[in-house]
Scaffold this active site. Structure first.
Site, PDB file in Angstrom:
ATOM      1  N   GLU A  72       0.857  -1.188   0.000  1.00 28.72           N
ATOM      2  CA  GLU A  72       0.000   0.000   0.000  1.00 28.72           C
ATOM      3  C   GLU A  72       0.888   1.231   0.000  1.00 28.72           C
ATOM      4  O   GLU A  72       1.837   1.333   0.784  1.00 28.72           O
ATOM      5  CB  GLU A  72      -0.958   0.065   1.185  1.00 28.72           C
ATOM      6  N   GLU A  97       5.160   4.797   3.631  1.00 30.51           N
ATOM      7  CA  GLU A  97       4.601   6.023   4.206  1.00 30.51           C
ATOM      8  C   GLU A  97       5.744   6.980   4.539  1.00 30.51           C
ATOM      9  O   GLU A  97       6.718   6.584   5.186  1.00 30.51           O
ATOM     10  CB  GLU A  97       3.799   5.701   5.473  1.00 30.51           C
ATOM     11  N   ASP A 124       9.194   7.053   0.169  1.00 26.20           N
ATOM     12  CA  ASP A 124       8.170   7.375  -0.825  1.00 26.20           C
ATOM     13  C   ASP A 124       8.030   6.225  -1.814  1.00 26.20           C
ATOM     14  O   ASP A 124       8.858   5.302  -1.866  1.00 26.20           O
ATOM     15  CB  ASP A 124       8.495   8.682  -1.532  1.00 26.20           C
ATOM     16  N   ASP A 147      -2.197  12.185  -3.031  1.00 31.08           N
ATOM     17  CA  ASP A 147      -2.287  13.646  -3.058  1.00 31.08           C
ATOM     18  C   ASP A 147      -2.705  14.101  -4.453  1.00 31.08           C
ATOM     19  O   ASP A 147      -2.026  13.810  -5.439  1.00 31.08           O
ATOM     20  CB  ASP A 147      -0.930  14.250  -2.687  1.00 31.08           C
ATOM     21  N   LYS A 151      -3.803  22.154  -8.016  1.00 30.36           N
ATOM     22  CA  LYS A 151      -3.418  23.263  -8.886  1.00 30.36           C
ATOM     23  C   LYS A 151      -2.758  22.736 -10.150  1.00 30.36           C
ATOM     24  O   LYS A 151      -1.905  21.850 -10.098  1.00 30.36           O
ATOM     25  CB  LYS A 151      -2.466  24.203  -8.147  1.00 30.36           C
ATOM     26  N   ASP A 183     -10.878  11.027  -5.066  1.00 35.04           N
ATOM     27  CA  ASP A 183     -12.120  11.814  -5.068  1.00 35.04           C
ATOM     28  C   ASP A 183     -11.951  13.095  -5.869  1.00 35.04           C
ATOM     29  O   ASP A 183     -12.772  14.009  -5.750  1.00 35.04           O
ATOM     30  CB  ASP A 183     -12.565  12.132  -3.630  1.00 35.04           C
ATOM     31  N   THR A 219     -12.885   5.588   5.419  1.00 34.68           N
ATOM     32  CA  THR A 219     -12.064   6.380   6.326  1.00 34.68           C
ATOM     33  C   THR A 219     -12.640   7.778   6.484  1.00 34.68           C
ATOM     34  O   THR A 219     -13.483   8.207   5.705  1.00 34.68           O
ATOM     35  CB  THR A 219     -10.625   6.495   5.796  1.00 34.68           C
ATOM     36  N   GLU A 222     -12.001   9.744   3.262  1.00 34.97           N
ATOM     37  CA  GLU A 222     -12.959   9.487   2.176  1.00 34.97           C
ATOM     38  C   GLU A 222     -14.305  10.112   2.486  1.00 34.97           C
ATOM     39  O   GLU A 222     -14.956  10.693   1.607  1.00 34.97           O
ATOM     40  CB  GLU A 222     -13.104   7.989   1.955  1.00 34.97           C
TER      41      GLU A 222
END
Length: 240
Positions: A72, A97, A124, A147, A151, A183, A219, A222
């Site tokens: 993940e 993470e 990363d 993320d 912009k 989303d 979560t 979300e």
């Protein structure tokens, strides 16, 4: 990280920013107690003067067994990661993470769940995939709500790009599955554009979008997107 040429992922553009958030007492306590047990030490990158390739992780030794590997990317505080790992005791689960406070929260949740099939690497996604994993080692990859860099001038920082997809394809087993969710509609479209056109991935759903994956716990992150009126886009691609 996002690169400019197919097959490369540049160090100069990153898909995250290391925020200086304060670590809580509980998160630090979890790090002190459990880092040696569940956090994988990531060696520093090789220096230009000594660019010799380093060996990938010995996952069998780290987990104490050979098992299907789930990765993940960016699990945040581990709200969905830990219960999903707990529901898959037959798999080894490794999370990438970058934020130390998040790692501290994940460790606390692992301890509360009483599971032993989950490890965390504080790195990363691109570096983790490239440096830590051997080719064709991943059975499942989860990338939930990366993320969005909303912009337009920052879109080049978005994680899901052709170079990153090339890297994923090189590390994923044949018939491995990459599940994604976002989303942000324009980012969802970018994901489709990248992966629908990729020669080594096939969309598992003819209509393009996957139904919401019921095995992914809801979560707070979300739910905030839903409360803000944003649609959740799920995608699922299989490695050819």
């Amino acid at each position: 990280m996002v690169g400019q040429r197919s097959g490369t992922v540049r160090r100069g553009i990153v898909s995250f920013v290391r925020r200086g958030g304060r670590i809580t007492v509980a998160q630090q306590r979890n790090l002190d107690r459990y880092r040696e047990r569940w956090v994988i030490d990531v060696p520093p990158p090789p220096v230009p003067e000594n660019p010799a390739a380093e060996p990938p992780l010995d996952l069998g030794k780290i987990f104490g067994r050979e098992a299907p590997l789930i990765i993940e990317i960016g699990p945040g505080m581990g709200e969905s990661l830990v219960p999903m790992a707990a529901a898959r005791p037959e798999a080894n689960v490794l999370a990438f993470e970058v934020y130390t406070p998040s790692v501290g929260s994940i460790l606390g949740k692992i301890a509360d769940a009483g599971i032993e099939n989950l490890r965390v690497a504080e790195t990363d996604a691109a570096e983790g995939l490239r440096r830590l994993l051997p080719p064709e080692s991943i059975d499942r990859l989860w990338t939930f709500f990366p993320d969005p860099w909303p912009k337009k001038k920052h879109h080049k920082r978005r994680l899901v790009s052709r170079p990153f997809a090339d890297l994923v394809a090189s590390r994923m087993k044949r018939h491995g599955v990459w599940r994604l969710a976002t989303d942000w509609e324009d980012y969802a479209g970018q994901m489709r554009e990248v992966l629908d056109d990729h020669p080594r991935f096939v969309n598992e759903f003819r209509e393009g979008w996957a139904p919401r994956w019921v095995q992914r716990p809801m979560t707070r992150f979300e739910q905030r997107g839903i409360d803000a009126g944003r649609h959740i886009f799920d995608l699922s691609y299989r490695r050819r």
